[in-house]
Design an enzyme around this catalytic site. Structure first.
Site, PDB file in Angstrom:
ATOM      1  N   TYR A   1     -41.370   7.236  31.253  1.00  0.00           N
ATOM      2  CA  TYR A   1     -41.723   8.501  31.900  1.00  0.00           C
ATOM      3  C   TYR A   1     -42.971   9.090  31.253  1.00  0.00           C
ATOM      4  O   TYR A   1     -43.912   9.501  31.941  1.00  0.00           O
ATOM      5  CB  TYR A   1     -40.546   9.463  31.782  1.00  0.00           C
ATOM      6  CG  TYR A   1     -40.771  10.828  32.380  1.00  0.00           C
ATOM      7  CD1 TYR A   1     -40.934  10.985  33.749  1.00  0.00           C
ATOM      8  CD2 TYR A   1     -40.805  11.968  31.575  1.00  0.00           C
ATOM      9  CE1 TYR A   1     -41.129  12.242  34.310  1.00  0.00           C
ATOM     10  CE2 TYR A   1     -40.995  13.227  32.124  1.00  0.00           C
ATOM     11  CZ  TYR A   1     -41.163  13.358  33.483  1.00  0.00           C
ATOM     12  OH  TYR A   1     -41.356  14.603  34.033  1.00  0.00           O
TER      13      TYR A   1
ATOM     14  N   VAL B   1     -36.958  22.233  30.640  1.00  0.00           N
ATOM     15  CA  VAL B   1     -36.296  22.987  31.707  1.00  0.00           C
ATOM     16  C   VAL B   1     -34.906  22.417  31.989  1.00  0.00           C
ATOM     17  O   VAL B   1     -34.710  21.203  32.006  1.00  0.00           O
ATOM     18  CB  VAL B   1     -37.132  22.953  33.010  1.00  0.00           C
ATOM     19  CG1 VAL B   1     -36.535  23.901  34.050  1.00  0.00           C
ATOM     20  CG2 VAL B   1     -38.585  23.310  32.732  1.00  0.00           C
TER      21      VAL B   1
ATOM     22  N   LEU C   1     -37.121  22.031  40.265  1.00  0.00           N
ATOM     23  CA  LEU C   1     -38.349  22.817  40.224  1.00  0.00           C
ATOM     24  C   LEU C   1     -39.012  22.886  41.592  1.00  0.00           C
ATOM     25  O   LEU C   1     -39.578  23.920  41.960  1.00  0.00           O
ATOM     26  CB  LEU C   1     -39.324  22.207  39.210  1.00  0.00           C
ATOM     27  CG  LEU C   1     -38.921  22.287  37.738  1.00  0.00           C
ATOM     28  CD1 LEU C   1     -39.966  21.597  36.870  1.00  0.00           C
ATOM     29  CD2 LEU C   1     -38.750  23.738  37.297  1.00  0.00           C
TER      30      LEU C   1
ATOM     31  N   ASN D   1     -45.212  17.693  42.510  1.00  0.00           N
ATOM     32  CA  ASN D   1     -44.021  17.925  41.692  1.00  0.00           C
ATOM     33  C   ASN D   1     -43.080  16.721  41.674  1.00  0.00           C
ATOM     34  O   ASN D   1     -42.399  16.479  40.675  1.00  0.00           O
ATOM     35  CB  ASN D   1     -43.283  19.158  42.226  1.00  0.00           C
ATOM     36  CG  ASN D   1     -41.887  19.276  41.666  1.00  0.00           C
ATOM     37  OD1 ASN D   1     -41.684  19.627  40.505  1.00  0.00           O
ATOM     38  ND2 ASN D   1     -40.882  18.971  42.481  1.00  0.00           N
TER      39      ASN D   1
ATOM     40  N   LYS E   1     -46.715   9.571  32.951  1.00  0.00           N
ATOM     41  CA  LYS E   1     -47.290  10.910  33.084  1.00  0.00           C
ATOM     42  C   LYS E   1     -48.636  11.004  32.371  1.00  0.00           C
ATOM     43  O   LYS E   1     -49.547  11.713  32.823  1.00  0.00           O
ATOM     44  CB  LYS E   1     -46.320  11.955  32.531  1.00  0.00           C
ATOM     45  CG  LYS E   1     -45.111  12.214  33.425  1.00  0.00           C
ATOM     46  CD  LYS E   1     -45.503  12.880  34.735  1.00  0.00           C
ATOM     47  CE  LYS E   1     -44.295  13.336  35.534  1.00  0.00           C
ATOM     48  NZ  LYS E   1     -44.668  14.060  36.763  1.00  0.00           N
TER      49      LYS E   1
END
EC number: 1.-.-.-
Length: 271
Positions: free
Chosen positions: A168, A201, A13, A87, A172
């Protein structure tokens, strides 16, 4: 002439953000990466002739390296920055396919992985935001965007029975809270902070997975289909980045976007 800093810009990304944003020659796009040489080679091969791209070397967990990157950014932009896009992230392979209870059978490894997730996905971004704030405050647009995940949403976790990638998701979720704290402080200065999930994604994360691991991923995707029959599988990086850019372009403090955590649709629809 808007200016952008994208962390984790070497691939996935991050590189797609560089690709799309640099397509407008009026934009100044700065990518922060751990391997400057390799990334510059990729830019030369795939984005040849785009003189508005600048690649800086900085591991986001290295405070002094990021500090140096801020100095270099200021030299490129004249001391201002319009958009800061966080990112870069640590996506663990240790916890990618198992629940937190299963991972608990390896307590030392679990603890180390949680520490690393928190260091990269939370602490590094807190330092990143603090270091770049003088440039953001001097900019015109004043937007700070963190890439998050729908896995950090409690309702989504329960609805889709999202057991995998606990470290994860936890890190986040903590980062989303940090975004809220930053916005609470800087709203009065006109700075918009927000977290955006890019959706599901296809970035090659599962390319080395075993059949057993892919079966677990397939089970998660089946849950997605059960709750959202329109889910067709992971989106391309190109489509996801286009959606995320649209969300932050339409976001504003006046519209109540500040401190929020939304999907690539600009709402709480994560798929």
């Amino acid at each position: 002439m808007p200016s952008y800093v994208i962390t984790g810009a070497s691939r996935g990304l991050g590189f797609e953000f560089v690709r799309q944003l640099s397509s407008d020659p009026n934009n100044t796009v700065i990518g922060l990466v751990r391997d400057k040489v390799t990334t510059e080679q990729a830019v030369a091969q795939e984005l040849a002739g785009r003189s508005n791209i600048h690649i800086l070397q900085a591991d986001i967990t290295d405070y002094e390296a990021v500090k140096d990157a801020v100095t270099a950014t200021a030299q490129i932009t004249g001391g201002v920055l319009d958009y800061l896009v966080a990112n870069a992230a640590y996506i663990s392979e240790f916890d990618a396919y198992d629940s937190i209870g299963v991972l608990g059978n390896s307590p030392k490894e679990l603890e180390e992985d949680l520490f690393k997730s928190f260091k990269v996905n939370v602490i590094a971004n807190v330092h990143l935001f603090n270091l770049y704030m003088p440039l953001i405050l001097a900019g015109n647009i004043k937007k700070v965007i963190a890439l998050s995940t729908g896995m950090a949403d409690l309702d989504s976790t329960n609805k889709f029975e999202l057991q995998v990638a606990p470290g994860y998701a936890i890190s986040k979720a903590a980062m989303n809270t940090a975004i809220g704290k930053f916005h609470a402080q800087y709203k009065k200065d006109g700075v918009l902070f927000m977290s955006i999930s890019p959706g599901v994604v296809d970035t090659g994360h599962y390319k080395n997975a075993t059949p057993e691991q892919m079966a677990k991923v397939g089970g998660m995707f089946q849950n997605f289909v059960t709750y959202n029959p329109d889910f067709k599988g992971p989106a391309s990086p190109e489509a996801s980045v286009k959606d995320v850019i649209s969300v932050w372009e339409n976001a504003s403090i006046e519209a109540g976007s500040g401190g929020s955590f939304v999907s690539h649709h600009g709402n709480k629809k994560w798929l």
